[in-house]
Design an enzyme around this catalytic site. Structure first.
Site, PDB file in Angstrom:
ATOM      1  N   SER A  64      -4.766  -4.471   2.158  1.00  0.00           N
ATOM      2  CA  SER A  64      -3.978  -4.047   3.301  1.00  0.00           C
ATOM      3  C   SER A  64      -4.559  -4.565   4.611  1.00  0.00           C
ATOM      4  CB  SER A  64      -3.904  -2.517   3.359  1.00  0.00           C
ATOM      5  OG  SER A  64      -3.263  -2.010   2.209  1.00  0.00           O
ATOM      6  N   HIS A 114      -0.530   4.609   0.248  1.00  0.00           N
ATOM      7  CA  HIS A 114      -1.263   5.794   0.668  1.00  0.00           C
ATOM      8  C   HIS A 114      -0.875   6.192   2.087  1.00  0.00           C
ATOM      9  CE1 HIS A 114      -3.660   4.011  -2.570  1.00  0.00           C
ATOM     10  NE2 HIS A 114      -3.909   5.263  -2.883  1.00  0.00           N
ATOM     11  N   ASP A 156       0.852  -1.193   0.000  1.00  0.00           N
ATOM     12  CA  ASP A 156       0.000   0.000   0.000  1.00  0.00           C
ATOM     13  C   ASP A 156       0.888   1.244   0.000  1.00  0.00           C
ATOM     14  OD1 ASP A 156      -2.055   1.876   0.345  1.00  0.00           O
ATOM     15  OD2 ASP A 156      -3.176   0.532   1.656  1.00  0.00           O
TER      16      ASP A 156
END
Length: 494
Positions: free
Chosen positions: A58, A7, A5
């Site tokens: 995630s 972000h 991930d």
């Protein structure tokens, strides 16, 4: 941010808030594998570990971290946060994996209170005890809801599909087939397409734009943030801090009775190019409402109707990492986070701009729609653009097919991580369906029979299907002889 991930807007805001309250934060960045997380926690003598993630894979990576912490005998509190996380997911999927405290932190404003309670010897035991009781009750409620939910078999759900009249109008033909890069768009063209409401939500200022600017409680903070965003956006355009890119494509297509969409190499429709796999709603519905699937919005192959499906990938992340590093080197974390959140909004604006261009020109099925930008943001136009990982198609791995079709890395500079996150993070991808009756919908939780069928169609093992669909699969408690041994997977996607 856990492995796979990329972000980190919310995570960075949490770090700033905790740092301002006297805590020392060790930020490991993004795409961090569990061994590095645990090794760093030991080396730094950490008091707690925080995990963040935005995409649904995630959530399972967080589960791995919890399991490894338990295996190594750790007792540190584990804090869980990110857009796809929830108290229910934390209670059902994570807390049972780890005997130490596991706490879902809904937003940055609550992080300080949670950490203070966990690290205060006088408050910790009571806080942990209350949290565990609350999570036990959530698990009980979840189990009770499972027992009350009625689902159709996949055969009955398919019999109750969306029925469209494919003879009412001839499907529009795109102006080209195959993939085409679009790399000459100026950011100035996209600004009017920005939906600012999610921007404020990312900064934990909930409310609809522009009304939030005059909100009695949050208006002052919203106006200040908005003013900063406008100034930085102008600067980003003037200094060319970031760039946008896109690729779009169309292919002859037809749906199958088992919910796939076959894409063909050309209009002869004799050679299969790729296959999009879809999932169908299975909840029992009242009043004869259909059990929807995205394949319902493409003409069936046996109908002989010459339909098409489109795909796209867009990014506003070009140059973003370099620009962020410059701000961070100056100690200006605020501007680095602000620029990241603006890039996310520009990527969504690019997706909106491109969809309008598809409807009016490239596919041309709505050449005279004449909608203003407010109507575009409200999505009152014809057609939909569902994205893998979202409620109608929760399987993130369908991005692989889209990226192969579009050659997205070469044409738009976007690539996928092993968990199907897009790099740069300020990127959007999805499909185009033109039909006037095409609608967004939530898949909901599916039955074990559809899981097995889907695994066969994807040529997956049951374990692979469970991994990628964990947030939508319901355990039907079938015997191990029927379904390969696997853990119950029963948490709905956020």
């Amino acid at each position: 941010t856990v492995k796979g991930d990329v972000h980190d807007i919310g995570k960075n805001i949490v770090g700033v808030v905790l740092g301002c309250n006297g805590y020392r934060i060790v930020d490991l960045g993004v795409m961090v594998p569990w061994p590095k997380i645990l090794e760093t926690a030991r080396a730094e003598k950490a008091d707690a570990i925080g995990l963040s993630g935005l995409i649904t894979p995630s959530l399972e990576e967080m589960r791995t971290v919890a399991q490894e912490m338990e295996r190594e005998g750790m007792t540190l509190p584990l804090l869980i946060g990110g857009a796809t996380t929830s108290r229910a997911h934390t209670a059902v999927r994570l807390e049972p994996m780890y005997s130490g405290p596991v706490v879902h932190v809904a937003d940055a404003s609550r992080a300080v209170g949670v950490v203070r309670s966990l690290l205060d010897d006088g408050a910790r035991d009571e806080f942990v005890s209350q949290t565990r009781k609350a999570y036990e009750e959530l698990r009980r409620q979840f189990a009770d809801r499972d027992d009350r939910t009625r689902r159709l078999t996949i055969e009955d759900a398919r019999a109750n599909r969306v029925i469209l009249d494919w003879t009412a109008q001839e499907p529009p033909k795109p102006t080209f087939t195959g993939a085409r890069a679009i790399n000459d768009v100026a950011i100035d063209e996209l600004i009017d397409y920005i939906d600012w409401t999610p921007f404020f939500a990312a900064w934990e200022l909930p409310g609809h734009y522009p009304e939030i600017l005059d909100d009695r409680r949050m208006g002052e903070a919203a106006r200040s943030l908005f003013g900063d965003a406008q100034q930085l956006l102008k600067r980003a355009v003037a200094e060319k801090m970031i760039s946008v890119s896109a690729v779009v494509g169309f292919w002859p297509a037809g749906s199958t009775r088992d919910d796939d969409i076959v894409l063909f190499t050309d209009d002869s429709r004799s050679t299969e190019l790729e296959r999009l796999h879809n999932l169908r709603q299975q909840m029992a519905k009242p009043d004869g409402r259909p059990n929807s699937c995205l394949s319902d919005y493409t003409a069936p192959i046996e109908s002989g109707v010459p339909d098409h499906v489109g795909a796209f990938a867009v990014s506003a992340g070009g140059g973003l990492d370099a620009a962020k590093k410059k701000f961070e080197a100056l100690g200006d974390d605020y501007s680095a986070i602000l620029l990241t959140s603006l890039a996310d909004r520009l990527a969504e604006a690019m997706a909106e701009w491109l969809h309008a261009k598809v409807r009016r020109e490239l596919w041309g099925y709505a050449p005279d729609e004449g909608l203003d930008n407010a109507a575009l943001i409200a999505e009152t136009y014809q057609g939909i653009r569902p994205a893998p990982g979202y409620p109608a198609c929760p399987d993130h791995t369908e991005k692989r097919t889209i990226f192969r079709l579009l050659d997205a890395e070469r044409n738009a500079g976007i690539r996928l991580t092993e968990s199907m996150a897009m790099i740069p993070g300020a990127s959007v991808s999805g499909l185009y369906f033109w039909h006037p009756e095409a609608r967004y919908f939530g898949l909901g939780r599916i039955g074990r029979d559809q899981l097995v069928d889907y695994a066969k169609r994807k040529r997956w093992s049951i374990a692979e299907a469970e991994r990628w669909l964990a947030m939508n699969v319901v355990e039907e408690r079938e015997p191990a002889a029927t379904v390969a041994a696997a853990e119950p997977l029963s948490v709905k996607s956020a």
